[in-house]
Scaffold this active site. Structure first.
Site, short mmCIF file in Angstrom:
data_model
loop_
_atom_site.label_atom_id
_atom_site.label_comp_id
_atom_site.label_asym_id
_atom_site.label_seq_id
_atom_site.Cartn_x
_atom_site.Cartn_y
_atom_site.Cartn_z
N SER A 147 0.85 -1.20 0.00
CA SER A 147 0.00 0.00 0.00
C SER A 147 0.88 1.23 0.00
O SER A 147 2.03 1.18 0.44
CB SER A 147 -0.87 0.02 1.26
OG SER A 147 -1.53 1.26 1.40
N TYR A 160 -2.65 -0.91 10.50
CA TYR A 160 -2.61 -1.22 9.06
C TYR A 160 -1.30 -0.72 8.45
O TYR A 160 -0.60 -1.46 7.72
CB TYR A 160 -3.82 -0.58 8.37
CG TYR A 160 -3.88 -0.82 6.88
CD1 TYR A 160 -4.38 -2.02 6.37
CD2 TYR A 160 -3.45 0.15 5.98
CE1 TYR A 160 -4.43 -2.24 5.00
CE2 TYR A 160 -3.50 -0.06 4.61
CZ TYR A 160 -4.00 -1.26 4.12
OH TYR A 160 -4.06 -1.47 2.77
N LYS A 164 1.87 -2.87 6.62
CA LYS A 164 2.32 -2.65 5.24
C LYS A 164 3.80 -2.23 5.21
O LYS A 164 4.54 -2.60 4.29
CB LYS A 164 1.43 -1.63 4.54
CG LYS A 164 -0.02 -2.12 4.36
CD LYS A 164 -0.11 -3.40 3.53
CE LYS A 164 -1.54 -3.83 3.24
NZ LYS A 164 -1.61 -5.04 2.40
#
Ligand SMILES: NC(=O)C1=CN([C@@H]2O[C@H](COP(=O)(O)OP(=O)(O)OC[C@H]3O[C@@H](n4cnc5c(N)ncnc54)[C@H](OP(=O)(O)O)[C@@H]3O)[C@@H](O)[C@H]2O)C=CC1
Ligand SMILES: O=C(CO)[C@@H](O)[C@H](O)[C@@H](O)C(=O)O
Length: 255
Positions: A147, A160, A164
């Protein structure tokens, strides 16, 4: 004149590709892109019915596809499935999830759920496919869908983002380790793309306005924006590309 150099092929005829997270969103689009380029595509995710529907669509379009129901967070189950169904020349891992909360309120349960899939699942899936290639003495291309949030922070997205960032770390390390075996490992780093994962974000007008402001090209991403990148990284067109992150962020991280 001795002849012009020729662009290496973007085709994947004769290659076997595994796409995890193929039942929706970015993974589904990647599966279609690989099938379009001629690969024999194995579609993995938990929802068997969604995978079978995609198999039907791809088969009807003249592509080669089969379903492999799989929970990527189940490490032993994934390892067994890859050993049984591999080796795969190409991996696209798009299985992922997000939980949003202020960092001060993150629960251990959410931390573990996101980490177990986005880091641990991704790590051991990549390892399992690489082991199959090494045992078979074959080169390959392994792609994790990371991402833009691997390169910047995101409000209410600390866990999150952490997962990543971790994916980028193991991708580079694996690229170093397996380079001499001809196994390339890269990430694709998308900006916000409208899928089941981001629907709740896009439904909030203030968040949508934030996204539209940050994407310098002035439009939100669509799954089609990822398809050419996957064909490039999976194919000989990128044969000297490894350990890198391909940003598809409309300029978000340029700022
Ligand atoms: N949409 C976006 O804006 C962006 C997404 N990404 C990343 O792209 C990836 C795909 O996201 P996106 O397509 O948007 O989201 P979706 O929710 O549409 O797709 C997620 C996919 O992951 C699968 N999945 C979830 N949990 C598991 C599991 N335990 N085992 C196997 N498969 C699983 C789902 O299938 P099933 O439920 O059938 O298991 C589904 O196919 C994620 O890694 C995400 O972080 C990165 C940047 C931007
Ligand atoms: O990676 C993403 C955007 O670059 C998205 O998947 C999200 O951050 C998603 O978790 C969201 O915020 O809706």
């Amino acid at each position: 004149m001795t002849g012009l150099p020729k662009t290496p092929s973007f085709r994947l005829d004769g290659k076997r590709a595994l796409v995890a997270g193929a039942s929706s969103g970015i993974g589904l689009a990647c599966a279609a892109a690989l099938g379009e380029a001629g690969a024999e595509v194995t579609l993995a995710a938990r929802r068997a019915d969604a995978l079978e529907a995609l198999v039907s669509d791809m088969t009807a379009a003249g592509m080669s596809a089969s379903a492999l129901p799989l929970d990527v967070a189940d490490i032993a189950g994934t390892q067994a499935a890859i050993a049984e169904n591999g080796p795969f020349d190409v991996l696209v891992n798009s299985a992922g999830l997000a939980r949003h909360s202020p960092a001060s309120e993150t629960t251990e349960k959410d931390f573990d759920a996101v980490s177990d899939l986005n880091i641990k699942g991704a790590y051991f899936l990549t390892q399992a496919v690489a082991k199959g290639l090494i045992a078979a003495g074959k080169p390959g291309s392994l792609i994790n869908i990371s991402s833009q949030m691997a390169h910047v922070g995101g409000l209410d997205r600390a866990v999150y983002c952490a997962t990543k960032h971790a994916v980028e770390g193991f991708t580079k390390s694996m690229a170093i380790e397996w380079g001499k075996a001809g196994i390339r490992v890269n990430t694709i780093c998308p900006t916000f793309i409208l899928t089941d994962l981001t629907r709740s974000t896009f439904d909030q007008p203030d968040k949508r306005a934030w996204i539209e402001d940050k994407i310098k090209l002035g439009r939100v991403g669509e799954v089609e924006d990822i398809m050419g990148a996957v064909q490039f990284l999976a194919s000989d067109a990128s044969s000297l590309v490894t350990g890198t992150a391909l940003m598809i962020d409309g300029g978000w991280t340029a700022e």
